[in-house]
Design a protein around this motif. Sequence first.
Motif, mmCIF file in Angstrom:
data_model
loop_
_atom_site.group_PDB
_atom_site.id
_atom_site.type_symbol
_atom_site.label_atom_id
_atom_site.label_comp_id
_atom_site.label_asym_id
_atom_site.label_seq_id
_atom_site.Cartn_x
_atom_site.Cartn_y
_atom_site.Cartn_z
ATOM 1 N N PHE A 24 0.826 -1.215 0.000
ATOM 2 C CA PHE A 24 0.000 0.000 0.000
ATOM 3 C C PHE A 24 0.857 1.260 0.000
ATOM 4 O O PHE A 24 0.546 2.233 -0.701
ATOM 5 C CB PHE A 24 -0.933 0.017 1.219
ATOM 6 C CG PHE A 24 -2.279 -0.577 0.955
ATOM 7 C CD1 PHE A 24 -3.314 0.211 0.502
ATOM 8 C CD2 PHE A 24 -2.506 -1.922 1.154
ATOM 9 C CE1 PHE A 24 -4.564 -0.329 0.261
ATOM 10 C CE2 PHE A 24 -3.740 -2.478 0.915
ATOM 11 C CZ PHE A 24 -4.779 -1.681 0.465
ATOM 12 N N LEU A 25 1.914 1.245 0.777
ATOM 13 C CA LEU A 25 2.796 2.412 0.802
ATOM 14 C C LEU A 25 3.468 2.612 -0.553
ATOM 15 O O LEU A 25 3.619 3.751 -1.016
ATOM 16 C CB LEU A 25 3.829 2.269 1.924
ATOM 17 C CG LEU A 25 3.249 2.363 3.343
ATOM 18 C CD1 LEU A 25 4.324 2.036 4.374
ATOM 19 C CD2 LEU A 25 2.647 3.742 3.589
ATOM 20 N N ARG A 26 3.871 1.521 -1.204
ATOM 21 C CA ARG A 26 4.455 1.619 -2.537
ATOM 22 C C ARG A 26 3.418 2.164 -3.525
ATOM 23 O O ARG A 26 3.710 3.049 -4.336
ATOM 24 C CB ARG A 26 4.983 0.251 -2.986
ATOM 25 C CG ARG A 26 5.806 0.329 -4.267
ATOM 26 C CD ARG A 26 6.571 -0.963 -4.548
ATOM 27 N NE ARG A 26 5.730 -1.914 -5.243
ATOM 28 C CZ ARG A 26 5.269 -3.056 -4.737
ATOM 29 N NH1 ARG A 26 5.604 -3.429 -3.517
ATOM 30 N NH2 ARG A 26 4.501 -3.861 -5.444
ATOM 31 N N THR A 29 1.269 6.528 -6.845
ATOM 32 C CA THR A 29 0.099 7.364 -7.130
ATOM 33 C C THR A 29 0.403 8.830 -6.881
ATOM 34 O O THR A 29 -0.018 9.706 -7.655
ATOM 35 C CB THR A 29 -1.093 6.903 -6.267
ATOM 36 O OG1 THR A 29 -1.339 5.518 -6.519
ATOM 37 C CG2 THR A 29 -2.349 7.706 -6.564
ATOM 38 N N HIS A 30 1.130 9.107 -5.830
ATOM 39 C CA HIS A 30 1.500 10.485 -5.495
ATOM 40 C C HIS A 30 2.311 11.110 -6.639
ATOM 41 O O HIS A 30 2.115 12.274 -6.995
ATOM 42 C CB HIS A 30 2.292 10.492 -4.190
ATOM 43 C CG HIS A 30 2.558 11.837 -3.612
ATOM 44 N ND1 HIS A 30 1.596 12.818 -3.492
ATOM 45 C CD2 HIS A 30 3.693 12.370 -3.101
ATOM 46 C CE1 HIS A 30 2.128 13.887 -2.937
ATOM 47 N NE2 HIS A 30 3.412 13.644 -2.690
ATOM 48 N N THR A 31 3.174 10.317 -7.241
ATOM 49 C CA THR A 31 3.957 10.808 -8.380
ATOM 50 C C THR A 31 3.063 11.038 -9.602
ATOM 51 O O THR A 31 3.108 12.098 -10.223
ATOM 52 C CB THR A 31 5.078 9.809 -8.729
ATOM 53 O OG1 THR A 31 5.975 9.720 -7.610
ATOM 54 C CG2 THR A 31 5.849 10.233 -9.958
ATOM 55 N N VAL A 32 2.239 10.044 -9.922
ATOM 56 C CA VAL A 32 1.414 10.134 -11.133
ATOM 57 C C VAL A 32 0.297 11.165 -10.989
ATOM 58 O O VAL A 32 0.066 11.970 -11.889
ATOM 59 C CB VAL A 32 0.833 8.742 -11.482
ATOM 60 C CG1 VAL A 32 -0.193 8.828 -12.599
ATOM 61 C CG2 VAL A 32 1.963 7.789 -11.870
ATOM 62 N N VAL A 33 -0.387 11.174 -9.859
ATOM 63 C CA VAL A 33 -1.556 12.041 -9.685
ATOM 64 C C VAL A 33 -1.178 13.452 -9.238
ATOM 65 O O VAL A 33 -1.734 14.434 -9.726
ATOM 66 C CB VAL A 33 -2.553 11.409 -8.683
ATOM 67 C CG1 VAL A 33 -3.696 12.354 -8.350
ATOM 68 C CG2 VAL A 33 -3.105 10.101 -9.243
#
Length: 118
Positions: A57-59, A64-68
């Motif tokens: 989940f952390l990965r 997601t933080h990078t993409v979104v």
Amino acid sequence: MKIPPPTFSTTPYGDVDTAKLGSLIEEYNTEDLLLQVERLEFFMRRFRPIKGIRDDFLRLHRMTHTVVNGAPLCEPHKEDLWELAGALVEELQSAARTCNEIAAVIQPLADLAPHLED
């Protein structure tokens, strides 16, 4: 005055519904409970604090933080974002099904609750 017979039986572990206890005695296989312990073992391994589902989940969050959100790349690309998300969805849905199946094995024991008349 005629007093009706009790609908519950007293056991060393509390009062239980007599009729349901009779059915369980004839039909319930207590070894099924032990089999559920084995099924839970998989979850115990996956939900451990290190190298378990939490780390996945952390990965997924970092990816997601990078993409979104446009955050800097901080996770090496081992798999596509959607692949990891899909794998986690599938695993959680499978876990939910397994938990429901385990609950179904335990439910007849919960159904032993006596219905005491006032």
